[in-house]
Design a protein around this motif. Structure first.
Motif, PDB file in Angstrom:
ATOM      1  N   HIS A  93       0.839  -1.199   0.000  1.00 43.50           N
ATOM      2  CA  HIS A  93       0.000   0.000   0.000  1.00 43.50           C
ATOM      3  C   HIS A  93       0.877   1.254   0.000  1.00 43.50           C
ATOM      4  N   PHE A  94       0.513   2.203  -0.852  1.00 38.43           N
ATOM      5  CA  PHE A  94       1.301   3.438  -0.950  1.00 38.43           C
ATOM      6  C   PHE A  94       0.365   4.588  -1.263  1.00 38.43           C
ATOM      7  N   GLU A  95       0.325   5.582  -0.377  1.00 39.69           N
ATOM      8  CA  GLU A  95      -0.584   6.716  -0.549  1.00 39.69           C
ATOM      9  C   GLU A  95       0.131   8.019  -0.851  1.00 39.69           C
ATOM     10  N   ASP A  96       1.406   8.091  -0.556  1.00 37.60           N
ATOM     11  CA  ASP A  96       2.141   9.347  -0.697  1.00 37.60           C
ATOM     12  C   ASP A  96       2.138   9.814  -2.148  1.00 37.60           C
ATOM     13  N   THR A  97       2.043  11.105  -2.347  1.00 35.92           N
ATOM     14  CA  THR A  97       2.099  11.680  -3.690  1.00 35.92           C
ATOM     15  C   THR A  97       3.520  12.143  -3.965  1.00 35.92           C
ATOM     16  N   GLY A  98       4.177  11.511  -4.932  1.00 34.60           N
ATOM     17  CA  GLY A  98       5.548  11.883  -5.243  1.00 34.60           C
ATOM     18  C   GLY A  98       5.629  13.168  -6.034  1.00 34.60           C
ATOM     19  N   GLY A  99       6.796  13.797  -5.998  1.00 34.13           N
ATOM     20  CA  GLY A  99       7.027  15.015  -6.770  1.00 34.13           C
ATOM     21  C   GLY A  99       7.681  16.095  -5.941  1.00 34.13           C
ATOM     22  N   PRO A 100       7.820  17.301  -6.515  1.00 29.53           N
ATOM     23  CA  PRO A 100       8.444  18.413  -5.794  1.00 29.53           C
ATOM     24  C   PRO A 100       7.647  18.793  -4.553  1.00 29.53           C
ATOM     25  N   THR A 101       8.333  19.162  -3.500  1.00 28.03           N
ATOM     26  CA  THR A 101       7.664  19.564  -2.264  1.00 28.03           C
ATOM     27  C   THR A 101       7.358  21.054  -2.241  1.00 28.03           C
ATOM     28  N   ARG A 102       7.991  21.800  -3.136  1.00 27.73           N
ATOM     29  CA  ARG A 102       7.813  23.254  -3.147  1.00 27.73           C
ATOM     30  C   ARG A 102       7.365  23.707  -4.530  1.00 27.73           C
TER      31      ARG A 102
ATOM     32  N   PRO B 207       9.914  11.004  -3.496  1.00 26.77           N
ATOM     33  CA  PRO B 207       9.984  10.020  -4.586  1.00 26.77           C
ATOM     34  C   PRO B 207       8.687   9.233  -4.732  1.00 26.77           C
ATOM     35  N   SER B 208       8.508   8.630  -5.889  1.00 24.88           N
ATOM     36  CA  SER B 208       7.384   7.721  -6.105  1.00 24.88           C
ATOM     37  C   SER B 208       7.655   6.405  -5.378  1.00 24.88           C
ATOM     38  N   GLN B 209       6.730   5.478  -5.466  1.00 26.43           N
ATOM     39  CA  GLN B 209       6.896   4.212  -4.748  1.00 26.43           C
ATOM     40  C   GLN B 209       8.020   3.371  -5.330  1.00 26.43           C
ATOM     41  N   THR B 210       8.225   3.438  -6.638  1.00 24.79           N
ATOM     42  CA  THR B 210       9.205   2.562  -7.288  1.00 24.79           C
ATOM     43  C   THR B 210      10.539   3.281  -7.466  1.00 24.79           C
ATOM     44  N   GLN B 211      11.618   2.610  -7.050  1.00 27.44           N
ATOM     45  CA  GLN B 211      12.958   3.186  -7.088  1.00 27.44           C
ATOM     46  C   GLN B 211      13.969   2.122  -7.510  1.00 27.44           C
TER      47      GLN B 211
END
Length: 523
Positions: free
Chosen positions: A104-113, A248-252
């Motif tokens: 399960h992964f809910e975080d939205t990846g991308g720039p924080t600012r 980051p996104s879930q996949t790395q």
């Protein structure tokens, strides 16, 4: 027959779209640097791109094995029951497959600012290398110059460096990543790589003085034993900038980026120049977001003599690669990330350790390069009866799946991130689709993306090659910072104002650092 072939060709685009839909997060696509170019040939799989160039090199229209009809799972090869009992009794591995949901992964990846549309190239670069870091370089460089002159005599031509000069100094060296000229001094020459507008900002003599005394840490602390003490504070600061600026996104992916010698230089340089070059004394590893190419974390491993932790040992001992993986993932615990790994890192022990920390993995396995402790031997040897193309065998132990998949060769995978029941597909340009477990499709999609990224990314490494190891590490780290800055730029509103390619972004950054362009402050 012709009608059947036409039907297969018509089905391929639909399968391709379905495969792409599963990896929509790869939103900075092949054109990541605003340019087109060939795919990498280093990936042993065929990407989910219908135009994959690598597929044509290894495929033939005269293939005898045909893929199974789409939507059906290829039957696993029959296995001797006694062999299965031996495997299960020995290590708990079973041929019984059960479906399981993905982590399960809910975080939205991308720039924080959110950067404003007016943000300049230097605004993005200074998210990682801010003025306070540059000011520290100014202080340390001036301290080193005084220490050097106290020991070896006064240098009448030296004047203490300023912040503006330090920015210009960085700009000059970064310019070699755009011009691809190894000698920074060629800017002041009258040759092909000369650049009069840049040369007027600072004299060659002044640049050479700053280059002579340039330091990030001027003095070794009495408690310092690390070989990278002269650059480690900068690496720590850079890491903080990466963490603060991007989720980051879930996949790395864990891998070594392409930082070896420029093949053009090797092909054109003289034998004398080659002899002068020193062998690189470190190994650089990264954890990289496979959706965007953003490098999340850097790990530098020094070659320090012939000890057990040296670079030579690192290349041959999987347990040392596991040490690298643990270092790169020390901040990833509890976030349900999916980490893709190469054969040297993939091991059952490491994956089980990571799973307890909330980190899931999918790795390519090699009986020669990987630590195969705890894996059933029957799955590590090729079966006596050849598999048909696209067929596979799977053994499971808890959440762990060991996959042996055939595609003109046996490929083995170890994963606890993907269900062993779910099926995927890999698209080949000439011969259509090849069925496979979902874990194989995921590995191929994400690794081929990183290969394409690296093909372009490696073209923009700083070409300046100092002899000192800490300086080599420093300039490689600056190269990574510039590439990360471009990725954030491309994901921002500023990209829609002026669509700079990676080369144009680099040129703009150089001019802004040298004060030749107005850099609009991002407020």
């Amino acid at each position: 027959m012709a009608e059947g072939g036409g039907g297969a060709r018509r089905r391929a685009p639909a399968l391709l779209e379905a495969a792409r839909a599963r990896y929509e997060s790869l939103h900075i696509s092949d054109d990541v640097f605003g340019e087109s170019g060939p795919d990498s040939g280093g990936n042993p799989f065929y990407s989910t791109s219908a135009a994959s160039r690598s597929s044509s090199a290894a495929s033939s229209d005269d293939e005898r094995e045909r893929p199974a009809p789409p939507g059906t799972a290829p039957p696993p090869q029959a296995v001797d029951p006694l062999e299965l009992e031996e495997d299960e009794a020995g290590g708990g591995w079973s041929s019984a497959l059960r479906d399981r949901p993905p982590p399960h992964f809910e975080d939205t990846g991308g720039p924080t600012r959110k950067m404003p549309p007016s943000a300049s190239a230097v605004d993005f670069f200074q998210l990682f290398v801010p003025d306070n870091v540059l000011k520290n370089m100014v202080v340390q460089t001036n301290m080193y110059a005084r220490k050097f002159q106290d020991r070896f005599g006064s240098d009448g031509a030296w004047v203490e460096v300023t912040l503006a000069e330090m920015k210009a100094f960085l700009g000059y060296v970064i310019s070699t990543s755009v011009s691809h000229c190894e000698s920074v001094l060629s800017i002041w020459s009258g040759g092909f790589y000369s650049n009069r507008s840049l040369a007027l900002v600072m004299s060659q003599a002044r640049f050479e003085k700053i280059l002579k005394y340039f330091h990030v840490v001027a003095f070794r602390s009495s408690q310092t034993t690390h070989g990278l003490y002269k650059v480690q504070p900068f690496l720590d600061s850079l890491q903080s900038g990466f963490d603060a600026a991007f989720r980051p996104s879930q996949t790395q992916v864990l891998h070594e980026p392409l930082i070896d010698e420029d093949p053009v230089f090797i092909a054109t340089c003289t034998e004398r120049e080659l002899r002068k070059r020193k062998k690189r004394k470190f190994s650089l590893w990264v954890r990289q977001c496979s959706s965007t190419g953003f490098i999340i974390q850097i790990y530098v491993h020094l070659k320090e003599g012939g000890g057990p932790d040296g670079l030579d040992a690192l290349k041959n001992k999987p347990q040392l690669h596991s040490m690298v993986a643990r270092s790169l993932c020390r901040n990833a615990a509890g976030k349900n990330y999916i980490i893709f790994t190469g054969p040297s890192i993939t091991s059952l022990t490491l994956f089980e350790e990571f799973e307890k920390q909330g980190i899931y993995c999918c790795g390519l396995l090699s009986s020669r390069k990987s630590d195969c402790t705890g894996l059933p031997q029957s799955m590590l040897t090729n079966p006596a009866t050849p598999l048909a193309r696209g067929q596979h065998q799977i053994r499971t132990k808890g959440n762990m799946s060991l996959i042996c998949w055939y595609n003109k060769g046996h490929f083995r995978f170890l994963t606890n991130a993907y269900s062993p029941v779910q099926q995927g597909v890999i698209i080949k340009r000439r011969s259509g689709e090849i069925p496979c477990p979902l874990a194989v499709e995921a590995f191929a999609a994400h690794l081929s993306y990183i290969c394409r990224y690296d093909d372009k990314y490696s073209k923009y490494f700083i070409s300046h090659k100092p002899n000192k190891t800490w300086q080599q590490v420093f300039w490689f780290a600056i190269s990574i910072a510039v590439n990360n800055a471009y990725i954030l730029y491309k994901m921002s509103d500023a990209y829609h104002v002026k669509r700079y390619s990676r080369a144009q972004f680099g040129e703009r950054l150089v001019r802004e650092l040298l004060g030749l362009e107005d850099a609009s402050p991002a407020h």
